[in-house]
Write an enzyme that holds these catalytic residues in place. Structure first.
Site, PDB file in Angstrom:
ATOM      1  CG  ASP A  69      68.360  46.197  46.491  1.00 19.14           C
ATOM      2  OD1 ASP A  69      67.747  45.297  45.880  1.00 19.14           O
ATOM      3  OD2 ASP A  69      69.278  45.968  47.292  1.00 19.14           O
TER       4      ASP A  69
ATOM      5  CB  SER B  86      74.194  43.004  52.976  1.00  9.55           C
ATOM      6  OG  SER B  86      73.225  42.792  51.973  1.00  9.55           O
TER       7      SER B  86
ATOM      8  NE  ARG C 116      64.326  33.338  47.703  1.00  7.25           N
ATOM      9  CZ  ARG C 116      64.832  34.348  48.409  1.00  7.25           C
ATOM     10  NH1 ARG C 116      64.195  34.747  49.508  1.00  7.25           N
ATOM     11  NH2 ARG C 116      65.950  34.927  48.041  1.00  7.25           N
TER      12      ARG C 116
ATOM     13  N   GLY D  66      66.533  34.564  52.488  1.00 14.14           N
ATOM     14  CA  GLY D  66      67.450  33.825  51.625  1.00 14.14           C
ATOM     15  C   GLY D  66      68.884  33.980  52.071  1.00 14.14           C
TER      16      GLY D  66
ATOM     17  NE  ARG E 123      77.856  39.134  53.594  1.00 15.33           N
ATOM     18  CZ  ARG E 123      76.659  39.071  52.985  1.00 15.33           C
ATOM     19  NH1 ARG E 123      75.626  39.689  53.531  1.00 15.33           N
ATOM     20  NH2 ARG E 123      76.515  38.404  51.859  1.00 15.33           N
TER      21      ARG E 123
END
Length: 324
Positions: free
Chosen positions: A313, A22, A121, A93, A26
């Site tokens: 997770d 993540s 999705r 995604g 970013r």
């Protein structure tokens, strides 16, 4: 070929693990948007993150990779270029949804595609709030990929309450709002992963039963150096290994300790695990530290439902400890 597996009696050593996915996504995005040169260390080298890198390259951003560092020559505000080909998010995604927020406010048309799995999705959850902001989308009746994003002259800031908890939807709206003079506000009732807020240094106001995250052009990123912390989900395997193996000690360097992601550390400590945190620091808004894990006698505990999102997770590896 037959492989013989022998009992592991003890584990000792020091590991530096791959970067968090993540934060890697970013870091690439904000480096590409900023004007000037940014460097990203320990960026996760995965198909998903590489999809984000590939899309920004197609948008005119120069990104060079070596084994040690990713160097990004950011384009600055309004500097992305119209792509000459489809923008392939692969199976990511995060890439498809966060890029939707960025592309929704550009002055050119673009089309996001994905692999067979990603194309099934839902994109409606990001299309709805971005359309409320004035973005224009063309997609199929199921509102899945491929999705074309048209330029719009009517983009406006909004106050948007998340109908369902989703860090990706929240980030898509925030990244669109990042390009606007007026303030966009996202309201969430249940806390979600907050890497976008942390890395951009956004104002977050805690209400009695919700949180408000505020963003505008004043939060636009500048060129920076990112040291991506190691992924706590990857660390989970080694945490459990060291706890269960006798006479063991492992040191895991620079692990992400974001308080929306560190549930496994909190859980095993409650079970009696000998886990020590050293060299804790905050870089680019994210907390990390070195974890020292030693063999421990663990006890059963009861997990409250509210902690599940924080360990979602890690549930498979926690099952080794007899939870699930």
């Amino acid at each position: 070929m037959i492989q013989k597996i022998e009992k592991l009696n003890s584990v000792k050593g020091t590991l530096t693990l791959p970067g968090d996915k993540s934060v890697s996504h970013r870091s690439v995005m904000f480096s590409a948007l900023a004007k000037g040169e940014s460097k990203i260390y320990n960026c996760l080298d995965s198909a998903d993150v590489n999809s984000t890198i590939d899309i920004f390259r197609k948008l005119g951003v120069t990104i060079n990779k070596t084994d040690e560092v990713i160097t990004v020559q950011g384009c600055g505000f309004g500097g992305l270029q119209k792509p000459s080909e489809l923008l392939d998010a692969g199976n990511s995604g995060t890439t498809s949804r966060l890029m939707s927020g960025i592309l929704a406010v550009q002055n050119f048309e673009s089309t996001i595609v994905g692999d067979e799995s990603l194309s099934k999705r839902p994109m409606k959850r990001v299309i709805d709030p971005l359309t409320e902001m004035g973005a224009v989308f063309e997609t199929n009746e199921n509102q899945t990929l491929p999705m074309t994003i048209k330029p719009s002259e009517d983009i406006k800031a909004i106050k948007y309450k998340l109908p369902v908890s989703s860090a990706q939807v929240k980030s898509a709206v925030l990244l669109a709002g990042l390009h606007l003079e007026n303030e966009t506000i996202v309201v969430e009732e249940k806390r979600t992963r907050n890497h976008t807020e942390n890395l951009l240094g956004l104002e977050v106001t805690e209400q009695e039963n919700s949180r408000e995250i505020k963003i505008s052009k004043k939060n636009y990123p500048s060129a920076a150096v990112y040291n991506v912390p190691s992924d706590v989900s990857t660390a989970a395997f080694f945490i459990v290994l060291a706890l269960l193996a006798e006479d063991s000690q492992i040191e895991l360097k620079n692990v992400l300790l974001n308080d929306t992601r560190d549930g496994i550390v909190k859980v095993v400590k409650r079970m009696g695990a000998d886990v020590e945190v050293k060299n804790q620091k905050t870089e680019n808004g994210e907390i990390s530290g070195d974890l020292i894990i030693r063999s421990s006698e663990l006890k059963n505990i009861e997990l409250e439902p509210e902690i599940i999102p924080n360990i979602i997770d890690e549930i498979p590896i926690l099952s080794v400890l007899g939870f699930f």
